[in-house]
Design an enzyme around this catalytic site. Sequence first.
Site, PDB file in Angstrom:
ATOM      1  N   ARG A  45     -10.215  61.118 -33.084  1.00  0.00           N
ATOM      2  CA  ARG A  45     -11.139  61.709 -34.068  1.00  0.00           C
ATOM      3  C   ARG A  45      -9.972  61.823 -35.392  1.00  0.00           C
ATOM      4  NH1 ARG A  45      -7.048  64.888 -34.809  1.00  0.00           N
ATOM      5  NH2 ARG A  45      -8.551  65.742 -36.407  1.00  0.00           N
ATOM      6  N   GLY A  46     -10.502  62.137 -36.343  1.00  0.00           N
ATOM      7  CA  GLY A  46      -9.855  62.173 -37.514  1.00  0.00           C
ATOM      8  C   GLY A  46     -10.036  60.774 -38.188  1.00  0.00           C
ATOM      9  N   ALA A  47     -10.283  60.835 -39.393  1.00  0.00           N
ATOM     10  CA  ALA A  47     -10.863  59.748 -40.217  1.00  0.00           C
ATOM     11  C   ALA A  47     -10.152  58.458 -40.044  1.00  0.00           C
ATOM     12  CB  ALA A  47     -11.227  60.181 -41.687  1.00  0.00           C
ATOM     13  N   ARG A  88     -20.468  58.434 -35.825  1.00  0.00           N
ATOM     14  CA  ARG A  88     -20.231  59.610 -36.541  1.00  0.00           C
ATOM     15  C   ARG A  88     -20.382  59.656 -38.158  1.00  0.00           C
ATOM     16  NH1 ARG A  88     -15.102  63.076 -35.366  1.00  0.00           N
ATOM     17  NH2 ARG A  88     -16.158  64.775 -36.123  1.00  0.00           N
ATOM     18  N   GLN A 201      -8.948  71.915 -33.412  1.00  0.00           N
ATOM     19  CA  GLN A 201      -8.035  70.952 -33.688  1.00  0.00           C
ATOM     20  C   GLN A 201      -6.766  71.406 -34.382  1.00  0.00           C
ATOM     21  OE1 GLN A 201     -11.164  70.894 -34.945  1.00  0.00           O
ATOM     22  NE2 GLN A 201     -12.154  68.848 -34.986  1.00  0.00           N
ATOM     23  N   ASP A 242     -12.272  63.210 -44.881  1.00  0.00           N
ATOM     24  CA  ASP A 242     -12.992  62.367 -44.198  1.00  0.00           C
ATOM     25  C   ASP A 242     -13.640  61.609 -45.163  1.00  0.00           C
ATOM     26  OD1 ASP A 242     -12.659  65.066 -42.300  1.00  0.00           O
ATOM     27  OD2 ASP A 242     -13.556  62.996 -40.870  1.00  0.00           O
ATOM     28  N   LYS A 253     -12.867  68.918 -42.783  1.00  0.00           N
ATOM     29  CA  LYS A 253     -13.190  69.659 -41.597  1.00  0.00           C
ATOM     30  C   LYS A 253     -13.722  70.959 -42.356  1.00  0.00           C
ATOM     31  CE  LYS A 253     -13.337  69.225 -38.285  1.00  0.00           C
ATOM     32  NZ  LYS A 253     -14.700  68.443 -37.625  1.00  0.00           N
TER      33      LYS A 253
HETATM   34  O1  MRU Z   1     -14.123  66.055 -36.778  1.00  0.00           O
HETATM   35  P1  MRU Z   1     -12.597  65.625 -36.612  1.00  0.00           P
HETATM   36  O2  MRU Z   1     -11.593  66.090 -35.887  1.00  0.00           O
HETATM   37  O3  MRU Z   1     -12.603  63.994 -36.629  1.00  0.00           O
HETATM   38  O4  MRU Z   1     -12.381  65.736 -38.190  1.00  0.00           O
HETATM   39  C1  MRU Z   1     -11.035  65.666 -38.575  1.00  0.00           C
HETATM   40  C2  MRU Z   1     -10.652  66.223 -40.071  1.00  0.00           C
HETATM   41  O5  MRU Z   1     -11.685  66.705 -40.723  1.00  0.00           O
HETATM   42  C3  MRU Z   1      -9.388  65.714 -40.619  1.00  0.00           C
HETATM   43  O6  MRU Z   1      -8.944  66.722 -41.563  1.00  0.00           O
HETATM   44  C4  MRU Z   1      -9.808  64.309 -41.394  1.00  0.00           C
HETATM   45  O7  MRU Z   1     -10.467  63.215 -40.697  1.00  0.00           O
HETATM   46  C5  MRU Z   1      -8.447  64.009 -42.100  1.00  0.00           C
HETATM   47  S1  MRU Z   1      -7.511  62.987 -40.725  1.00  0.00           S
HETATM   48  C6  MRU Z   1      -6.238  62.519 -41.400  1.00  0.00           C
END
Ligand code: MRU
Length: 353
Positions: A45-47, A88, A201, A242, A253
């Site tokens: 996860r994470g963009a 997603r 997270q 994201d 998030k």
């Molecule tokens: O739902 P997630 O864990 O994928 O959400 C992640 C976030 O919101 C992060 O802050 C975002 O993707 C930036 S990651 C470098």
Amino acid sequence: MIHTLEWTDSGVVFIDQTKLPTEETYVTCTTHQQVADVIRNMVVRGAPAIGVAAAMGVALGVKNSKADNCVLLQNEFNQICGTIRQTRPTAVNLFWAIRRMQEKFERLRDGRECGPHAIEQIKRALVEEAQRMHAEDIAANQAMGRHGATLMPASGGVLTHCNAGALATAGYGTALGVIRAAVEQGKKIHVYADETRPFLQGSRLTAWELMKDGIPTTVISDNMAGAMMKQGKIGAIVVGADRIAANGDVANKIGTYTVAVLAKEHGIPFYVAAPISTVDLETADGSGIPIEQRNSREVTHIAGKQMVPDGVEVENPAFDVTPAKYVAAIITERGVARAPYERSLRELAEKAA
Ligand code: MRU
């Protein structure tokens, strides 16, 4: 060194982020459908990490193809991209990565009616492209770190929300990359990590990776952030993103918006660190960003234990949008954007990489 995801001869290997911080286990995907599942289930996860995973998923799908001509391969390629696109909706890096793989595929194919030999070349080139994206992401985070470190206080508390670290990227991190770079420059930073309900997270992942690096960290529950700011414990805030709309509105998030509003009230700079691949110039403002709604069980249950009575209505938007007016600066690998973001983001996006 944290290996968030890696291309190997036996498949794409992911650290299983649903098991951290208590278990460090790895999942190997040998099909693109499995890659789609690990994105959906948040093993990864994470963009930026989602983007690289998507590229590797496309490469894996093509590598597994039995097509012996380019027309068949093109059909399969479209299906593979379609499967990964459905995972997603919010992180624009997913769509950016698929588009980059599509462009690469089209350049390689070049309208040809190709046979088995050309197909082998295409397969190899797509794997290399996905690996290049992995390496580029780490380099972008390190550059972002260099640009952002100067904005961090010389000492004191820096608050972050969710996990925008090595685990959310191919390595080093965006928001945590800025913090890492500041610490490497000798700044005495103490991180306050919001636990980040409902998926945790912050407490599970941010705390885990900062502990590994020996960066002092205090985990707080989300509802403590305002009190910490009021007590003067927070000198700056840095989060990831994201998707950033053309006007600088930031989807990140759920809970990020609350932090940004609190920051404004307390006169604390609120920074966003994200690669240019997270900037979506085709979306004019935050109202056009699709917000993923996740399963209500993430809210009703904690570690498998029910915390909400049966039958109660639940909402679970995974992201919120912070209006650009709350954002002090957007830190990218190409430099720091300041308001008005319509102009500064476009200039950075058009700047040569
Ligand atoms: O739902 P997630 O864990 O994928 O959400 C992640 C976030 O919101 C992060 O802050 C975002 O993707 C930036 S990651 C470098």
